[in-house]
Design an enzyme around this catalytic site. Structure first.
Site, PDB file in Angstrom:
ATOM      1  N   HIS A   1       4.557   1.898  -2.855  1.00 25.82           N
ATOM      2  CA  HIS A   1       3.554   1.465  -3.838  1.00 25.82           C
ATOM      3  C   HIS A   1       3.647   2.376  -5.061  1.00 25.82           C
ATOM      4  O   HIS A   1       3.720   1.900  -6.204  1.00 25.82           O
ATOM      5  CB  HIS A   1       2.164   1.537  -3.200  1.00 25.82           C
ATOM      6  CG  HIS A   1       1.081   0.908  -4.011  1.00 25.82           C
ATOM      7  ND1 HIS A   1      -0.226   0.840  -3.577  1.00 25.82           N
ATOM      8  CD2 HIS A   1       1.079   0.339  -5.249  1.00 25.82           C
ATOM      9  CE1 HIS A   1      -0.972   0.245  -4.495  1.00 25.82           C
ATOM     10  NE2 HIS A   1      -0.201  -0.063  -5.522  1.00 25.82           N
TER      11      HIS A   1
ATOM     12  N   HIS B   1       2.516   3.565   1.234  1.00 23.75           N
ATOM     13  CA  HIS B   1       1.957   4.300   0.092  1.00 23.75           C
ATOM     14  C   HIS B   1       3.076   4.725  -0.869  1.00 23.75           C
ATOM     15  O   HIS B   1       2.957   4.587  -2.091  1.00 23.75           O
ATOM     16  CB  HIS B   1       1.240   5.559   0.572  1.00 23.75           C
ATOM     17  CG  HIS B   1      -0.095   5.321   1.199  1.00 23.75           C
ATOM     18  ND1 HIS B   1      -1.095   4.599   0.573  1.00 23.75           N
ATOM     19  CD2 HIS B   1      -0.620   5.748   2.381  1.00 23.75           C
ATOM     20  CE1 HIS B   1      -2.172   4.584   1.360  1.00 23.75           C
ATOM     21  NE2 HIS B   1      -1.907   5.260   2.451  1.00 23.75           N
TER      22      HIS B   1
ATOM     23  N   HIS C   1       3.099   3.258   7.613  1.00 21.84           N
ATOM     24  CA  HIS C   1       1.909   3.390   6.780  1.00 21.84           C
ATOM     25  C   HIS C   1       2.202   4.249   5.542  1.00 21.84           C
ATOM     26  O   HIS C   1       1.939   3.831   4.402  1.00 21.84           O
ATOM     27  CB  HIS C   1       0.794   4.027   7.616  1.00 21.84           C
ATOM     28  CG  HIS C   1      -0.511   4.177   6.912  1.00 21.84           C
ATOM     29  ND1 HIS C   1      -1.572   3.319   7.110  1.00 21.84           N
ATOM     30  CD2 HIS C   1      -0.949   5.101   6.011  1.00 21.84           C
ATOM     31  CE1 HIS C   1      -2.590   3.693   6.358  1.00 21.84           C
ATOM     32  NE2 HIS C   1      -2.237   4.780   5.686  1.00 21.84           N
ATOM     33  N   GLU C   2       2.746   5.443   5.768  1.00 17.63           N
ATOM     34  CA  GLU C   2       2.954   6.365   4.653  1.00 17.63           C
ATOM     35  C   GLU C   2       4.066   5.896   3.709  1.00 17.63           C
ATOM     36  O   GLU C   2       3.988   6.113   2.500  1.00 17.63           O
ATOM     37  CB  GLU C   2       3.253   7.777   5.176  1.00 17.63           C
ATOM     38  CG  GLU C   2       2.124   8.396   5.989  1.00 17.63           C
ATOM     39  CD  GLU C   2       0.787   8.442   5.264  1.00 17.63           C
ATOM     40  OE1 GLU C   2       0.771   8.422   4.027  1.00 17.63           O
ATOM     41  OE2 GLU C   2      -0.256   8.485   5.951  1.00 17.63           O
TER      42      GLU C   2
END
Length: 601
Positions: free
Chosen positions: A392, A389, A385-386
């Site tokens: 991105h 980020h 998940h992190e």
């Protein structure tokens, strides 16, 4: 473990931001000088293109430098929040932030005083101004909502006062509220805090869950009048600032900051309400799998199936995540490896370290990830998940200038959730352990429930309560509780006992103090599921389109960025498609339950 006992290779390398604190202090002094220089530029924009370029260049440089200072100070503070030196450094950057808001408050009103035709000609004819074209268009788009410089400066100063309800809630929730001791099924006493509550809710010990639930909400009930005053005050300030800026209400202003039509918010709620029967099936299955005659609100977070005992080393977690994200291409995997090898990540817990996980960073260097890794499967998902980020941010930073690199909150959860969807698909494809497979499906269903349904319920609560305030009404504790309990019953259905304590849940949700924020978790989740489904199906060109999205920053409106991947969040389709995936996994777990039941019969 104390911070200084951490192995260096397990910590993030903040030296990539500032090699030492002398350089940090020098930049802080430079920023102070730049702010003085920027203040002197007020009133000069009408002097022509050169004056406009000078102001915009300094504005961009100033904000970029402030971001670097702010991120460094706060990440140092997050390493050990008890460290007085970094507490002070973090506090000083908060003061910088307030000063920056005041010093720059004149810019937008003064730009709007310029003749639009003249401004367009200057941008078209002066190459140095081209890079500010989108930035200027975004300001002009909001022209009807920006006041003259004196009023904007006054509102900027009043903005500090407007934070009072939020500050009161934060102080109460983080420092003042205390909870009684509770007992588990063995009669052993347990300490209850806001932090331990979640772990208790996930416990297999139902007595512990029940006691934690009743004790926690019992305390919020005692202070419900105080907390309703804080909630009402926050809704009032949001309504005031919205109407002062000529918006119909706070929702319209909040969504307009990201160029999101109000219809997107309303469409989310309408579509989710239409698909509530799927949620009711999930609730019924949860009740059956837990073997309960009655399902209560304290039974919502415990895994429906047996939790695998397996632990994953961080090295294993990195390989699992990298393998799962192979559909995104070798270049994406290479970036992941770069982050793993070059200390982008602060991995393990230590005394005083900020809890949870996040990705953050400053333009001009690589992103950073904070973890508190313990080796559970959930921690593996957190890593995926992190890093979603982080990558991105990496793509946006490397494709956009500073002003356009930061992506909007509306799309912030897309890359992270897309990574999780790819991870669970890969794990399910490779899993031969029936216990692990059931757990994985349970994990993803709970993600859906917590993000799509729960956040939409929160969004509807905000919509209803802020509408009352916008129309001149008052919010009381009794009214807030009645509204919340009614919504809870509607979203969970008849198979769930909506215990009276759950009526006070609104009183402990920090995100409600950033109005109309939570809906973006649901829309972002839906968009991510739509994109990951396309990637997993091998849709032609989707990976390239997705990387275009990742590289877009804020150079386009969020709705248009997602359209690069053929996902239109102004329509119901992506939400429907996400819920189809939810239903697909629900069908599989229902079949597992039926098979097990038939075998036992």
């Amino acid at each position: 473990m104390k911070r200084q006992e951490q192995r260096v290779e397990n910590t993030w390398r903040l030296e990539d931001l500032y090699e030492n604190e002398v350089l940090f202090s020098q930049d802080a002094e430079k920023l102070d000088t730049w702010m003085e220089q920027f203040a002197e530029l007020q009133g000069t924009l009408q002097d022509g293109a050169e004056a406009l370029e000078k102001a915009l260049n300094l504005y961009e440089e100033m904000n970029q430098l402030f971001e670097k200072l702010y991120v460094y100070a706060n990440q140092r503070n997050h390493e050990d929040t008890a460290n007085a030196k970094y507490q002070k450094m973090s506090g000083e950057t908060q003061i910088m932030a307030a000063k920056m808001n005041q010093v720059t408050s004149w810019l937008e009103p003064e730009i709007l005083m310029l003749d639009e035709g003249t401004l367009k000609n200057e941008v078209d004819q002066v190459p140095e101004l081209k890079k500010y074209d989108w930035f200027l268009k975004q300001i002009i788009r909001k022209k009807a909502h920006i006041l003259d410089p004196e009023k904007e400066e006054l509102l900027a100063k009043a903005g500090e006062l407007a934070q009072t309800p939020s500050n009161v809630f934060a102080m109460f929730n983080n420092a003042d509220i205390t909870f009684p001791e509770i007992t588990d099924e063995e009669g052993e006493k347990k300490k209850l805090t806001v932090g331990t509550y979640i772990s208790y809710m996930e416990s297999r010990d139902r007595t512990l869950r029940k006691h934690a639930f009743k004790a926690l909400y019992g305390e919020y009930r005692q202070y419900s009048n105080t907390l309703s005053a804080a909630y009402y005050g926050n809704a009032k300030q949001a309504d005031f600032f919205a109407k002062e800026h000529r918006y119909a209400n706070a929702m319209e202003e909040a969504l307009d900051s990201n160029s999101i039509p109000v219809e997107v918010y309303q469409n989310l709620i309408a579509t989710m309400k239409k698909r509530l029967p799927v949620m009711y099936r999930y609730v019924a299955l949860r009740k059956k799998l837990l073997g309960l005659e009655e399902l209560h609100m304290y039974d919502v977070y415990v895994p429906m199936v047996e939790t695998p005992e397996k632990k994953y080393s961080f090295e294993e977690a990195k390989e699992i995540v990298k393998q799962a994200l192979a559909p995104l291409g070798e270049d994406y995997q290479a970036l992941l490896q770069e982050g793993f090898d070059n200390r982008w990540i602060d991995i393990y817990e230590n005394e005083g370290k900020r809890t949870g996980a996040y990705s953050w960073g400053a333009y001009g260097t690589h992103p950073y990830v904070l973890l508190n890794y313990h080796g559970s499967l959930n921690d593996v998902f957190t890593l995926a998940h992190e890093m979603g980020h982080a990558l991105h941010s990496w793509h946006s930073d490397h494709s956009q200038t500073y002003l356009y690199a930061g992506y909007k909150i509306f799309v912030a959860e897309v890359a992270s959730t897309c990574n999780e969807a790819l991870l669970i698909s890969d794990l399910l494809k490779r899993s031969s352990d029936p216990v692990e497979r059931k757990y994985l499906i349970n994990y993803f269903l709970d993600q859906f429930k917590g993000t799509m349904y729960r956040q939409t319920m929160f969004a509807e609560f905000e919509m209803l309560t802020h509408d009352i305030v916008s129309k001149g009404g008052v919010l009381t504790a009794d009214q807030l509780c009645e509204l919340y309990l009614t919504l809870n019953k509607k979203y969970f259905g008849e198979e769930m006992i909506s215990d009276p304590e759950i009526a006070y849940e609104w009183a402990r949700i920090p995100h409600f103090y950033t109005p109309f924020y939570v809906y973006q978790y649901a829309t972002g989740f839906a968009a991510a599921i739509a994109i990951s489904s396309k990637i997993l199906k091998g849709e032609e060109g989707i990976v390239e389109k997705y990387k275009q999205f990742l590289s877009g920053g804020s150079s386009m409106d969020p709705i248009d960025l997602l359209k690069l991947c053929d996902v239109d969040m102004s329509a119901a389709q992506p939400i429907e498609e996400a819920l189809d995936v939810f239903e697909k996994y629900l069908n599989e777990l229902e079949k597992v339950y039926k098979t097990c039941k038939d075998d036992n019969d």
